[in-house]
Scaffold this active site. Structure first.
Site, mmCIF file in Angstrom:
data_model
loop_
_atom_site.group_PDB
_atom_site.id
_atom_site.type_symbol
_atom_site.label_atom_id
_atom_site.label_comp_id
_atom_site.label_asym_id
_atom_site.label_seq_id
_atom_site.Cartn_x
_atom_site.Cartn_y
_atom_site.Cartn_z
ATOM 1 C CG HIS A 180 -0.250 -1.329 4.427
ATOM 2 N ND1 HIS A 180 -0.550 -2.665 4.562
ATOM 3 C CD2 HIS A 180 0.857 -1.099 5.185
ATOM 4 C CE1 HIS A 180 0.343 -3.224 5.368
ATOM 5 N NE2 HIS A 180 1.209 -2.298 5.755
ATOM 6 C CB CYS A 181 -2.734 1.392 8.962
ATOM 7 S SG CYS A 181 -2.329 2.270 10.490
ATOM 8 C CB VAL A 182 3.199 1.604 8.849
ATOM 9 C CG1 VAL A 182 3.446 1.629 7.355
ATOM 10 C CG2 VAL A 182 3.060 3.020 9.406
ATOM 11 C CG ASN A 185 2.619 -5.458 10.049
ATOM 12 O OD1 ASN A 185 2.937 -5.077 8.926
ATOM 13 N ND2 ASN A 185 3.012 -6.623 10.539
ATOM 14 C CG ASN A 186 -4.237 -6.043 8.526
ATOM 15 O OD1 ASN A 186 -4.055 -6.448 7.377
ATOM 16 N ND2 ASN A 186 -5.213 -6.494 9.280
#
Length: 340
Positions: A180-182, A185-186
């Site tokens: 999950h890549c902040v 946001n996905n």
């Protein structure tokens, strides 16, 4: 030169932290985690409870819930860099007869990375749903080490396909889950990994190109000023030739924003280039960062106290570099069984 010394200490501290993160990534006990725990133990009794709760809520909101804070931060930092480049560096480069073709490359890369950034944010990573589950179960075989048949997700109440994982932030199971890549946001999964890799490549290329143009501009500014042949009178009244440190100090005083921008770009380029190479390596061997992390034996020591890394099936899903890359660019889609 006190300012340069402090700046050098700052850069050294940041690079040291990065080295610690890279070296001890995923381990349960690291020098950094031990230090943080020790500091927290000492500081906690002196910190008001309301401040502790506020800090915990803020950190939870930033890293454990979906939010657009890092997207806004990304746009802000990128806008600041390109504004500084356009307002100051671009004009200097034109005075040095740099071609418009070369100066237009950063803006072309900006358009490309914006497109890939948008696709990373908006494209579904490969959410596992009841409608797709039958087709997803036949996409990849279970390796019997990281992924086992018949295991259901406790949250989604669905059988977990091989290579899938439930994301606690997005609250969904994702096909071929990577992480999950902040910043977008996905989740990064089967259906948007190609956009993520292209985004990393375009960001690195843009940062590198702007840094090269900026460095070239500063180099020609030094040559035109004649500082390399200049001299100055030191505190003892003696004449000294202007050395590299004197030139750097002059650049800091003359072009402070440009120099800081160049340092920021160099830092971002080194950091993202290493991260991008790591993900391109995973793409070549057909492995996700989730699988790489678990494959190194970094499991919960409380749940699996005697767990040891098993490298016998590290590249279980690899089918050769070319076919692995083709799988990233054209990810397999679940086969929908037709009802007769």
């Amino acid at each position: 030169m006190d300012f340069l010394t402090l700046f050098a200490v700052y850069v050294a501290a940041v690079l040291t932290c990065i080295l610690f993160v890279c070296k001890y990534s995923g381990q349960q006990q690291t020098p950094f985690s031990v230090l943080c725990d020790s500091v927290a133990t000492v500081v906690a009794p002196m910190t008001p409870r309301w401040l502790q709760r506020c800090t915990q809520r803020t950190l939870h909101r930033l890293f454990h819930q979906r939010n657009n804070m890092f997207i806004y931060l990304h746009v802000l930092l990128e806008g600041a860099v390109y504004a500084e480049f356009t307002c100051e560096v671009f004009g200097f480069c034109r005075d040095m007869d740099t071609t418009l073709t070369h100066l237009s490359v950063p803006y072309v890369l900006l358009v490309l990375q914006t497109v890939f950034f948008y696709l990373c944010i908006k494209r579904d990573p490969g959410t596992v749903t009841k409608k797709k589950i039958s087709g997803l179960l036949s996409l990849y075989p279970y390796d019997g080490r990281l992924f086992h048949p018949g295991v259901s997700c406790e949250t989604c109440k669905l059988i977990k396909p091989a290579r899938s994982k439930h994301c606690g932030v997005c609250n969904r199971c994702v096909q071929r889950f990577d992480h999950h890549c902040v910043w977008v946001n996905n989740c990064i999964g089967a259906q948007n990994t190609r956009y993520f890799l292209l985004y990393l490549a375009s960001v690195c290329a843009a940062a590198g190109d702007v840094a090269v143009l900026t460095g070239d501009m500063l180099f020609h500014a030094v040559l035109r000023s004649g500082l390399l042949r200049a001299s100055y009178v030191d505190e003892y009244g003696e004449q000294q030739p202007a050395g590299p440190l004197f030139v750097v100090q002059h650049l800091f005083l003359t072009f402070p924003r440009i120099v800081f921008m160049l340092g920021f770009l160099a830092f971002v380029f080194v950091l993202l280039a290493g991260y991008a190479l790591f993900h391109f390596y995973l793409a070549v061997v057909n492995q996700t960062s989730n699988e790489w992390y678990k494959g190194r034996g970094y499991t919960c020591q409380r749940c699996h106290p005697h767990a040891a890394p098993d490298h016998s099936k590290r590249n279980y899903y690899s089918r050769g570099p070319l076919r692995n890359l083709l799988e990233i660019l054209l990810p397999p889609k679940p086969v929908q069984k037709k009802l007769s």
